[in-house]
Design a protein around this motif. Sequence first.
Motif, PDB file in Angstrom:
ATOM      1  N   LEU A  18       0.814  -1.592   0.226  1.00 52.30           N
ATOM      2  CA  LEU A  18       0.359   0.054  -0.117  1.00 52.30           C
ATOM      3  C   LEU A  18       1.206   1.127  -0.263  1.00 52.30           C
ATOM      4  O   LEU A  18       1.332   1.531   1.011  1.00 52.30           O
ATOM      5  N   SER A  19       0.398   2.231  -0.967  1.00 54.79           N
ATOM      6  CA  SER A  19       1.483   3.055  -0.294  1.00 54.79           C
ATOM      7  C   SER A  19       0.759   4.354  -0.583  1.00 54.79           C
ATOM      8  O   SER A  19      -0.750   5.327  -0.904  1.00 54.79           O
ATOM      9  N   TYR A  20       1.073   4.684   0.800  1.00 53.96           N
ATOM     10  CA  TYR A  20       0.092   5.363   1.903  1.00 53.96           C
ATOM     11  C   TYR A  20       0.801   7.225   2.276  1.00 53.96           C
ATOM     12  O   TYR A  20       0.555   7.821   2.346  1.00 53.96           O
ATOM     13  N   GLY A  21       2.369   7.234   1.496  1.00 52.73           N
ATOM     14  CA  GLY A  21       3.289   8.944   2.132  1.00 52.73           C
ATOM     15  C   GLY A  21       2.768   9.418   1.316  1.00 52.73           C
ATOM     16  O   GLY A  21       2.927   9.370  -0.181  1.00 52.73           O
ATOM     17  N   VAL A  22       2.628  11.192   2.141  1.00 50.86           N
ATOM     18  CA  VAL A  22       2.411  12.392   1.661  1.00 50.86           C
ATOM     19  C   VAL A  22       4.190  13.269   1.963  1.00 50.86           C
ATOM     20  O   VAL A  22       4.017  12.806   2.812  1.00 50.86           O
ATOM     21  N   THR A  23       4.290  13.591   1.272  1.00 49.20           N
ATOM     22  CA  THR A  23       5.433  14.285   1.208  1.00 49.20           C
ATOM     23  C   THR A  23       4.776  15.907   1.042  1.00 49.20           C
ATOM     24  O   THR A  23       4.545  16.123   0.255  1.00 49.20           O
ATOM     25  N   ALA A  24       6.120  16.902   2.360  1.00 49.41           N
ATOM     26  CA  ALA A  24       6.447  17.853   2.212  1.00 49.41           C
ATOM     27  C   ALA A  24       6.046  18.623   0.696  1.00 49.41           C
ATOM     28  O   ALA A  24       6.159  20.318   0.340  1.00 49.41           O
ATOM     29  N   ALA A  25       6.230  18.022  -0.718  1.00 50.85           N
ATOM     30  CA  ALA A  25       7.074  18.065  -2.233  1.00 50.85           C
ATOM     31  C   ALA A  25       5.691  18.679  -3.146  1.00 50.85           C
ATOM     32  O   ALA A  25       5.904  18.505  -3.427  1.00 50.85           O
ATOM     33  N   ASP A  26       4.725  18.441  -2.357  1.00 47.53           N
ATOM     34  CA  ASP A  26       3.379  17.904  -2.566  1.00 47.53           C
ATOM     35  C   ASP A  26       3.164  18.679  -3.404  1.00 47.53           C
ATOM     36  O   ASP A  26       2.761  19.919  -2.134  1.00 47.53           O
ATOM     37  N   HIS A  27       2.484  18.787  -4.423  1.00 51.58           N
ATOM     38  CA  HIS A  27       2.143  20.810  -5.416  1.00 51.58           C
ATOM     39  C   HIS A  27       0.864  21.247  -4.669  1.00 51.58           C
ATOM     40  O   HIS A  27       0.831  22.427  -4.931  1.00 51.58           O
ATOM     41  N   GLY A  28       0.140  20.761  -3.593  1.00 50.00           N
ATOM     42  CA  GLY A  28      -0.670  21.863  -3.465  1.00 50.00           C
ATOM     43  C   GLY A  28      -0.252  22.128  -2.263  1.00 50.00           C
ATOM     44  O   GLY A  28      -0.693  23.675  -1.894  1.00 50.00           O
ATOM     45  N   PHE A  29       0.795  21.755  -1.334  1.00 48.50           N
ATOM     46  CA  PHE A  29       1.337  22.210  -0.201  1.00 48.50           C
ATOM     47  C   PHE A  29       2.236  23.535  -1.082  1.00 48.50           C
ATOM     48  O   PHE A  29       2.408  24.157  -0.439  1.00 48.50           O
ATOM     49  N   ALA A  30       2.843  23.109  -1.804  1.00 46.92           N
ATOM     50  CA  ALA A  30       4.176  23.511  -2.631  1.00 46.92           C
ATOM     51  C   ALA A  30       3.394  25.365  -3.257  1.00 46.92           C
ATOM     52  O   ALA A  30       3.705  26.447  -3.705  1.00 46.92           O
ATOM     53  N   MET A  31       1.744  25.301  -3.950  1.00 43.77           N
ATOM     54  CA  MET A  31       1.029  26.192  -4.289  1.00 43.77           C
ATOM     55  C   MET A  31       0.626  26.867  -3.471  1.00 43.77           C
ATOM     56  O   MET A  31       0.803  28.468  -3.337  1.00 43.77           O
TER      57      MET A  31
END
Length: 284
Positions: free
Chosen positions: A175-188
Amino acid sequence: RIGDAAQSARVAATLQQTQARIRDTQTAIASGKTIDRYSDIPDTAGLLIRAKSDLAATSDFIGRNERLLDRMNTADGAVSAIGDIAERMRSLLVNRLDAATGSAVPLDSEIDSALEQIAAQLNLKVDGRYVFGGSRTDAAPVAMPSPPPASNDPGLYYQGDAVAVTARVAPDVELSYGVTAADHGFAMLISALGQARAAHTAQDQAGLESALTDLSAAIDGIADLRGAMGASSARLEAITESQRGTELYLDETIGRIEATDMPTALARLAEDQASLEAAYITVS
């Protein structure tokens, strides 16, 4: 006497057999198990061994999945808090664009405070591990520069990596579950706030309007991210619930093979004790 030697031998053998059965029954009642060794159940020994092995593996997966669910729920709470901050900043930015009262809005200090809160959420730790840093769980993933970046390049603030974090949640399921702080929503979101701060300082109305557009897009991106996280959590919940059912079934299977049936055992013990007492009377 030679005439009753055979009968005496049979009585002695019966005594020994009855005493042995009583000991075995008492042990089964005390331990809750009807067997001491696999050789006692040659027909079901293989099934019992497999059931115990599968039960241990299933219980291990359940424990790990429950801890993973806790981390995922905590991460979802952090993303939800970031979404709330973004909504509040959009309201402030709309007020700032009001020609009559906009100049009174302290947008720069509000943005600085919001970025501090966002960085704190993205530097969240669970069980001593940073949640939003990809595979780098030992270092804070976000270091917010001053002034904040006005570009949606995550490399300007992100110090983690881009490794997609996965977990084996079942024997054949990754299962892929990781979210990074570099996600496009956070960067935007971060870049939109940086643009708004710079435009506010420069009294740039067009810049503020552009920042508002980007901020709205960032809010939509964060909502999509939460939806993806919720789907992963729901899938993990379903897998774990299925494993709990399997755990219950295996436990019952093991119990049927080796657990003592107390009513039957107690009745057998009473019967053997009565037989033993009768044998003692006969010998006497």
